[in-house]
Design a protein around this motif. Structure first.
Motif, PDB file in Angstrom:
ATOM      1  N   ASP A   1       0.824  -1.205   0.000  1.00 60.00           N
ATOM      2  CA  ASP A   1       0.000   0.000   0.000  1.00 60.00           C
ATOM      3  C   ASP A   1       0.860   1.259   0.000  1.00 60.00           C
ATOM      4  OD1 ASP A   1      -2.290  -1.474  -0.048  1.00 60.00           O
ATOM      5  OD2 ASP A   1      -2.712  -1.302   2.098  1.00 60.00           O
TER       6      ASP A   1
ATOM      7  N   LYS B   1       2.329   1.733  -3.478  1.00 64.08           N
ATOM      8  CA  LYS B   1       1.354   2.256  -4.438  1.00 64.08           C
ATOM      9  C   LYS B   1       1.222   3.770  -4.313  1.00 64.08           C
ATOM     10  CE  LYS B   1      -2.130  -0.479  -3.487  1.00 64.08           C
ATOM     11  NZ  LYS B   1      -3.472  -1.125  -3.541  1.00 64.08           N
TER      12      LYS B   1
ATOM     13  N   GLU C   1      -1.039   2.277 -15.722  1.00 64.77           N
ATOM     14  CA  GLU C   1      -1.843   1.518 -14.758  1.00 64.77           C
ATOM     15  C   GLU C   1      -1.121   1.373 -13.428  1.00 64.77           C
ATOM     16  OE1 GLU C   1      -3.452  -2.064 -16.325  1.00 64.77           O
ATOM     17  OE2 GLU C   1      -4.401  -1.072 -18.033  1.00 64.77           O
TER      18      GLU C   1
ATOM     19  N   GLU D   1      -2.614   3.497 -10.123  1.00 62.21           N
ATOM     20  CA  GLU D   1      -3.382   2.505  -9.359  1.00 62.21           C
ATOM     21  C   GLU D   1      -3.900   3.079  -8.041  1.00 62.21           C
ATOM     22  OE1 GLU D   1      -2.911  -2.039  -7.533  1.00 62.21           O
ATOM     23  OE2 GLU D   1      -1.188  -1.041  -8.463  1.00 62.21           O
ATOM     24  N   HIS D   2      -3.045   3.778  -7.318  1.00 58.31           N
ATOM     25  CA  HIS D   2      -3.459   4.302  -6.021  1.00 58.31           C
ATOM     26  C   HIS D   2      -4.581   5.328  -6.160  1.00 58.31           C
ATOM     27  CE1 HIS D   2      -3.106   7.296  -2.682  1.00 58.31           C
ATOM     28  NE2 HIS D   2      -3.192   6.199  -1.977  1.00 58.31           N
TER      29      HIS D   2
ATOM     30  N   GLU E   1      -7.880   3.714  -7.265  1.00 58.67           N
ATOM     31  CA  GLU E   1      -8.485   2.930  -6.181  1.00 58.67           C
ATOM     32  C   GLU E   1      -9.243   3.837  -5.219  1.00 58.67           C
ATOM     33  OE1 GLU E   1      -5.762   0.440  -4.098  1.00 58.67           O
ATOM     34  OE2 GLU E   1      -5.693  -1.077  -5.678  1.00 58.67           O
TER      35      GLU E   1
ATOM     36  N   SER F   1     -12.407   5.022  -6.791  1.00 61.23           N
ATOM     37  CA  SER F   1     -13.376   3.928  -6.938  1.00 61.23           C
ATOM     38  C   SER F   1     -14.038   3.554  -5.620  1.00 61.23           C
ATOM     39  CB  SER F   1     -12.679   2.682  -7.510  1.00 61.23           C
ATOM     40  OG  SER F   1     -12.158   2.938  -8.791  1.00 61.23           O
ATOM     41  N   SER F   2     -13.616   4.208  -4.529  1.00 63.00           N
ATOM     42  CA  SER F   2     -14.108   3.815  -3.208  1.00 63.00           C
ATOM     43  C   SER F   2     -15.536   4.283  -2.932  1.00 63.00           C
ATOM     44  CB  SER F   2     -13.164   4.340  -2.115  1.00 63.00           C
ATOM     45  OG  SER F   2     -13.138   5.768  -2.107  1.00 63.00           O
TER      46      SER F   2
END
Length: 291
Positions: A117, A120, A221, A225-226, A229, A232-233
């Motif tokens: 994590d 990222k 990508e 990514e971080h 994400e 998208s939460s």
């Protein structure tokens, strides 16, 4: 040297808000960039300080030493953003003189493990910086300002190199190009060609932009990514203010906006127009484009 500096660091270690003290000594006779040309550096880490950084210089027996008193929050920011890369070298390789409740021991373990994590987030920050420098360099190139373009491309390649190092599970060190030469020689060759290329500066930049565009595209990508994400939460679109103030995205700082626009152009983020009271004026909101 430690004996001479002992009164200084022991006095600091006696303070209840001091959580760690590390000493880093110059190796050999050569001038050391790790210690900022000093013979020794004392790093004192403290909690809850009104001043994030204090620095004091000392001289003794024809030697010189620097004392860095750093608030824990500032230290964490440096480690995350890579804005003071010598600090990781100090933390990992310095000699521990004081360690309250094993703070430094636990921090070193976390740095060595380099959790996914954390990586990222660090890759996202590096990618955002990369995009800004690359696009600004391209702008200068298109306007035939080749020296300015060169400056920005060097910085862009540096962030690309740091991104590659983090991707492979390592912390970018001060001598990052030595790491990249081993990890991703393709990026190293681009840097080498820019610096040592026999073509004109214009031609070198032209070839470099072509190659860099391919490499950046291959890292989208990974580098986004971080951010994606986080976006998208939740199901509903985000305002830019919501994105900017999210606790996990504040480290992107001024590079956040340009990264979002880049990801919109590449089809990763979708723009929603929300009506305002003004005629034909809309709020701009954002969501992750569904595949």
């Amino acid at each position: 040297m430690e004996d001479i500096l002992r009164p200084i660091y022991q006095e600091r270690a006696s303070h209840k808000n001091t959580i760690g003290v590390i000493i880093v000594e110059k190796k050999g006779e050569a001038v050391s960039s790790i210690t900022d040309t000093f013979d020794a550096v004392l790093l004192v880490i403290i909690k809850d300080s009104e001043q994030s950084v204090q620095i004091k210089h000392y001289e003794f027996n024809e030697n010189k030493a620097a004392l860095h008193i750093v608030d824990e929050n500032q230290l964490n920011e440096w480690v995350l953003l890579g804005s003071n890369r010598k600090v990781i070298e100090w933390l990992m390789n310095g000699r521990v003189l004081f360690d309250r409740n094993e703070y430094i021991h636990n921090l070193r373990n976390e740095l060595e493990m380099f959790p996914r994590d954390y990586r990222k987030l660090k890759m996202g920050v590096e990618f955002a910086k990369l995009i800004r420098r690359y696009l600004e360099g391209k702008k200068f190139y298109d306007s035939k300002q080749y020296l300015d373009a060169f400056n920005y491309v060097v910085h862009a390649l540096h962030h690309l190199a740091r991104l590659a190092v983090v991707e492979n599970g390592f912390h970018p060190e001060v001598l990052v190009w030595g790491q990249v030469k081993q990890i991703e020689p393709e990026i190293y060759k681009l840097y080498e060609k820019l610096i040592e290329g026999e073509e004109t500066l214009e031609k070198n930049l032209e070839l470099l932009f072509l190659a860099s565009d391919f490499l950046i595209s291959s890292k989208i990508e990974l580098g986004s990514e971080h951010l994606l994400e986080v976006l998208s939460s939740k199901d509903e679109p985000w305002t830019y203010e919501d994105i900017m103030n999210h606790s996990q995205l504040t480290h992107y700082s001024i590079d956040l906006s340009i990264m979002i626009e880049f990801l919109i152009e590449r089809g990763y983020i979708h723009v929603h127009k929300v009506e305002t009271k003004g005629q034909h004026i809309y709020h701009r909101c954002y969501s992750v484009e569904s595949n």
